[in-house]
Design a protein around this motif. Structure first.
Motif, mmCIF file in Angstrom:
data_model
loop_
_atom_site.group_PDB
_atom_site.id
_atom_site.type_symbol
_atom_site.label_atom_id
_atom_site.label_comp_id
_atom_site.label_asym_id
_atom_site.label_seq_id
_atom_site.Cartn_x
_atom_site.Cartn_y
_atom_site.Cartn_z
ATOM 1 N N PRO A 1 0.815 -1.216 0.000
ATOM 2 C CA PRO A 1 0.000 0.000 0.000
ATOM 3 C C PRO A 1 0.850 1.269 0.000
ATOM 4 O O PRO A 1 1.962 1.304 0.540
ATOM 5 C CB PRO A 1 -0.808 -0.108 1.297
ATOM 6 C CG PRO A 1 -0.851 -1.565 1.602
ATOM 7 C CD PRO A 1 0.471 -2.105 1.130
ATOM 8 N N SER A 2 0.295 2.304 -0.600
ATOM 9 C CA SER A 2 0.940 3.615 -0.543
ATOM 10 C C SER A 2 0.835 4.164 0.881
ATOM 11 O O SER A 2 -0.139 3.898 1.587
ATOM 12 C CB SER A 2 0.260 4.585 -1.509
ATOM 13 O OG SER A 2 0.296 4.093 -2.835
ATOM 14 N N ASN A 3 1.834 4.921 1.304
ATOM 15 C CA ASN A 3 1.777 5.522 2.639
ATOM 16 C C ASN A 3 2.229 6.977 2.606
ATOM 17 O O ASN A 3 3.155 7.340 1.876
ATOM 18 C CB ASN A 3 2.616 4.736 3.645
ATOM 19 C CG ASN A 3 4.091 4.723 3.337
ATOM 20 O OD1 ASN A 3 4.518 4.120 2.355
ATOM 21 N ND2 ASN A 3 4.890 5.383 4.162
ATOM 22 N N LEU A 4 1.531 7.794 3.385
ATOM 23 C CA LEU A 4 1.856 9.211 3.537
ATOM 24 C C LEU A 4 2.376 9.426 4.951
ATOM 25 O O LEU A 4 1.712 9.047 5.923
ATOM 26 C CB LEU A 4 0.626 10.067 3.278
ATOM 27 C CG LEU A 4 0.797 11.589 3.318
ATOM 28 C CD1 LEU A 4 -0.272 12.265 2.452
ATOM 29 C CD2 LEU A 4 0.732 12.175 4.729
ATOM 30 N N GLU A 5 3.540 10.036 5.057
ATOM 31 C CA GLU A 5 4.146 10.294 6.358
ATOM 32 C C GLU A 5 4.398 11.792 6.534
ATOM 33 O O GLU A 5 5.012 12.433 5.680
ATOM 34 C CB GLU A 5 5.471 9.536 6.510
ATOM 35 C CG GLU A 5 5.358 8.034 6.316
ATOM 36 C CD GLU A 5 4.413 7.365 7.303
ATOM 37 O OE1 GLU A 5 4.287 7.878 8.446
ATOM 38 O OE2 GLU A 5 3.789 6.358 6.930
ATOM 39 N N ILE A 6 3.908 12.338 7.631
ATOM 40 C CA ILE A 6 4.212 13.723 8.006
ATOM 41 C C ILE A 6 5.569 13.701 8.695
ATOM 42 O O ILE A 6 5.745 13.021 9.713
ATOM 43 C CB ILE A 6 3.126 14.283 8.923
ATOM 44 C CG1 ILE A 6 1.784 14.306 8.183
ATOM 45 C CG2 ILE A 6 3.500 15.691 9.402
ATOM 46 C CD1 ILE A 6 0.584 14.426 9.088
ATOM 47 N N VAL A 7 6.535 14.419 8.155
ATOM 48 C CA VAL A 7 7.908 14.273 8.629
ATOM 49 C C VAL A 7 8.436 15.492 9.381
ATOM 50 O O VAL A 7 9.481 15.419 10.024
ATOM 51 C CB VAL A 7 8.861 13.948 7.451
ATOM 52 C CG1 VAL A 7 8.477 12.613 6.822
ATOM 53 C CG2 VAL A 7 8.865 15.051 6.402
ATOM 54 N N SER A 8 7.707 16.620 9.322
ATOM 55 C CA SER A 8 8.196 17.807 10.021
ATOM 56 C C SER A 8 7.051 18.792 10.226
ATOM 57 O O SER A 8 6.217 18.983 9.338
ATOM 58 C CB SER A 8 9.316 18.488 9.213
ATOM 59 O OG SER A 8 9.711 19.708 9.813
ATOM 60 N N VAL A 9 7.015 19.411 11.424
ATOM 61 C CA VAL A 9 6.093 20.502 11.724
ATOM 62 C C VAL A 9 6.898 21.585 12.420
ATOM 63 O O VAL A 9 7.627 21.304 13.377
ATOM 64 C CB VAL A 9 4.939 20.046 12.638
ATOM 65 C CG1 VAL A 9 4.017 21.222 12.958
ATOM 66 C CG2 VAL A 9 4.157 18.910 11.996
ATOM 67 N N ASP A 10 6.772 22.835 11.952
ATOM 68 C CA ASP A 10 7.656 23.872 12.482
ATOM 69 C C ASP A 10 6.984 25.242 12.411
ATOM 70 O O ASP A 10 6.325 25.568 11.418
ATOM 71 C CB ASP A 10 8.960 23.891 11.680
ATOM 72 C CG ASP A 10 9.990 24.840 12.272
ATOM 73 O OD1 ASP A 10 10.028 24.980 13.504
ATOM 74 O OD2 ASP A 10 10.741 25.438 11.494
ATOM 75 N N THR A 11 7.190 26.041 13.462
ATOM 76 C CA THR A 11 6.766 27.446 13.452
ATOM 77 C C THR A 11 7.948 28.396 13.496
ATOM 78 O O THR A 11 7.805 29.574 13.184
ATOM 79 C CB THR A 11 5.865 27.762 14.660
ATOM 80 O OG1 THR A 11 6.634 27.643 15.865
ATOM 81 C CG2 THR A 11 4.667 26.827 14.703
ATOM 82 N N GLY A 12 9.103 27.885 13.920
ATOM 83 C CA GLY A 12 10.254 28.765 14.101
ATOM 84 C C GLY A 12 10.038 29.778 15.214
ATOM 85 O O GLY A 12 10.648 30.854 15.227
ATOM 86 N N ASN A 13 9.179 29.446 16.161
ATOM 87 C CA ASN A 13 8.798 30.383 17.227
ATOM 88 C C ASN A 13 9.378 29.952 18.572
ATOM 89 O O ASN A 13 8.938 28.962 19.146
ATOM 90 C CB ASN A 13 7.268 30.451 17.318
ATOM 91 C CG ASN A 13 6.791 31.379 18.424
ATOM 92 O OD1 ASN A 13 7.518 32.273 18.847
ATOM 93 N ND2 ASN A 13 5.569 31.160 18.883
ATOM 94 N N PRO A 14 10.353 30.673 19.110
ATOM 95 C CA PRO A 14 10.946 30.291 20.394
ATOM 96 C C PRO A 14 10.207 30.859 21.608
ATOM 97 O O PRO A 14 10.519 30.513 22.745
ATOM 98 C CB PRO A 14 12.348 30.903 20.304
ATOM 99 C CG PRO A 14 12.149 32.146 19.486
ATOM 100 C CD PRO A 14 11.068 31.811 18.487
ATOM 101 N N ALA A 15 9.225 31.728 21.384
ATOM 102 C CA ALA A 15 8.584 32.447 22.495
ATOM 103 C C ALA A 15 7.277 31.779 22.902
ATOM 104 O O ALA A 15 6.543 31.233 22.076
ATOM 105 C CB ALA A 15 8.322 33.890 22.090
#
Length: 390
Positions: A235-249
């Motif tokens: 089967p085909s598979n979709l993977e979420i590999v990164s989530v980012d806001t670049g927000n340190p505060a």
């Protein structure tokens, strides 16, 4: 005198050819093949925002069938060399194992085929009833922009027409002879960006937080069942590999956030139909006043399946004769430069055991390198003998 695949592999490993550096590996092959009568070309390609890459094309013989062995001499970085028990670029043999970066992926495979071809030509002579070529890139572990894809076009412009190809990637999961790759799933990567309005966390009515919108988008992707696979592919598979806001505060609502995903897909999809499905799924999500941007990476590849019975049977029979195993005809795993070659001729992949590729103390059994050379040699004899008896 028979060519030593192990010695050639050691010579190649001792060349620090970390992508995109040539590191002396192509020069070593050029000298080896050139001295045996191969016509050798070194070709460098350039492209925007990517490093220049040196490649090698070598050929001997004439006419059809034209068989090509494809591979790469570039390797991934070794990391901290102090973590290695044997230096990554020393080519040490210890306990029957050859150690070094690229031993499995895939200088060992390149060496085995080079030795097999040298012995074959030495035995049969240059007029063996066909053509053998090498298509060797220095860009497989990198962007794959200035390597095989352009070298194939260059070879075509030079008048070469290939009839079959083996890529010497490490295809065997446990033992030499386990598997021949006869196809690959495609790969599609993309970046989702959601734009909102930055603001103070205490005054959310003055901002528009993009993160909840991104969460809804990712939930929609995660809920997708692309297909159930088929008799040819998993089967085909979709993977979420990164989530980012670049927000340190902690007290700032970010203005934007992004996520990246990768899909490994089978032949139930084309690249166009899969892109349309992902776009449709994301655009159906209610984002309010937030804006969505979807960008697919340019290095996407289609799935493929090779059905050339002559190529597959000759290689399967050679594997069985040398290992006593009937190899599985597999389409699993990741991707390789075969995704480019399949547009020019039927292609399969077969090489060493890949358990240590990209790891510290990457290594392969010396006996496996010798056996792989024997498999390639038996294949060449069968392939050209069969073609010339038609």
């Amino acid at each position: 005198m028979s060519a030593s695949a192990v010695t050639i592999a050691q010579d190649l490993i001792r060349c620090p050819s970390v992508t995109p550096a040539e590191g002396g590996a192509l020069a070593s092959l050029e000298a080896l093949l050139g001295s045996a009568g191969f016509s050798v070309s070194r070709v460098t390609f350039q492209d925007e925002d990517t490093p220049d890459v040196e490649n090698l094309f070598a050929t001997i013989g004439s006419g059809a069938p034209h068989f090509v062995f494809a591979g790469h001499t570039d390797v991934v970085p070794a990391g901290d060399e102090n973590d290695w028990n044997h230096g990554p670029f020393e080519g040490v043999i210890d306990g029957g194992m050859l150690y070094g970066r690229g031993a499995a992926d895939m200088k060992g495979g390149v060496a085995a085929f080079a030795a097999a071809a040298l012995d074959y030509v030495a035995d049969k002579g240059a007029d063996f009833g066909g053509t053998i070529s090498f298509l060797i890139t220095g860009d497989e572990e990198g962007p794959a922009v200035n390597g095989t894809v352009k070298l194939l076009d260059w070879a075509k412009d030079q008048g070469h027409r290939f009839d079959a190809c083996i890529v010497g990637e490490p295809t065997n999961p446990e033992r030499l002879g386990d598997a021949i790759k006869v196809g690959r799933r495609g790969s599609l990567s993309g970046t989702i960006t959601v734009q909102g309005v930055q603001g103070h966390a205490a005054y959310p009515h003055l901002a528009d937080n993009p993160i909840p919108g991104l969460v809804r988008l990712l939930a929609a992707l995660d809920a997708l069942t692309l297909d159930d696979g088929n008799e040819r592919f998993q089967p085909s598979n979709l993977e979420i590999v990164s989530v980012d806001t670049g927000n340190p505060a902690f007290n700032v609502i970010p203005a934007r956030c992004e996520a990246r995903f990768n899909i490994r897909y089978n032949d139930e999809w084309t690249l166009a139909s899969l892109k349309a499905k992902i776009t449709e799924t994301l655009e159906a999500v209610d984002l309010g006043n937030l804006s969505l941007d979807l960008e697919f990476k340019r290095d996407a590849s289609e799935s493929f399946l090779t059905r050339d019975e002559t190529l597959i049977k000759a290689l399967s029979d050679a594997v069985a004769a040398e290992t006593g195993r009937t190899p599985e005809l597999s389409t699993g795993g990741g991707t390789s430069d075969a995704r480019f070659i399949k547009n020019f001729c039927p292609v399969v992949e077969f090489g060493l055991v890949g358990q240590t590729m990209h790891k510290v103390d990457e290594c392969v059994a010396v006996a496996d390198i010798d056996r792989l050379k024997a498999i390639y040699g038996r294949f060449l004899d069968s392939y050209f003998s069969g073609a010339n008896n038609i």
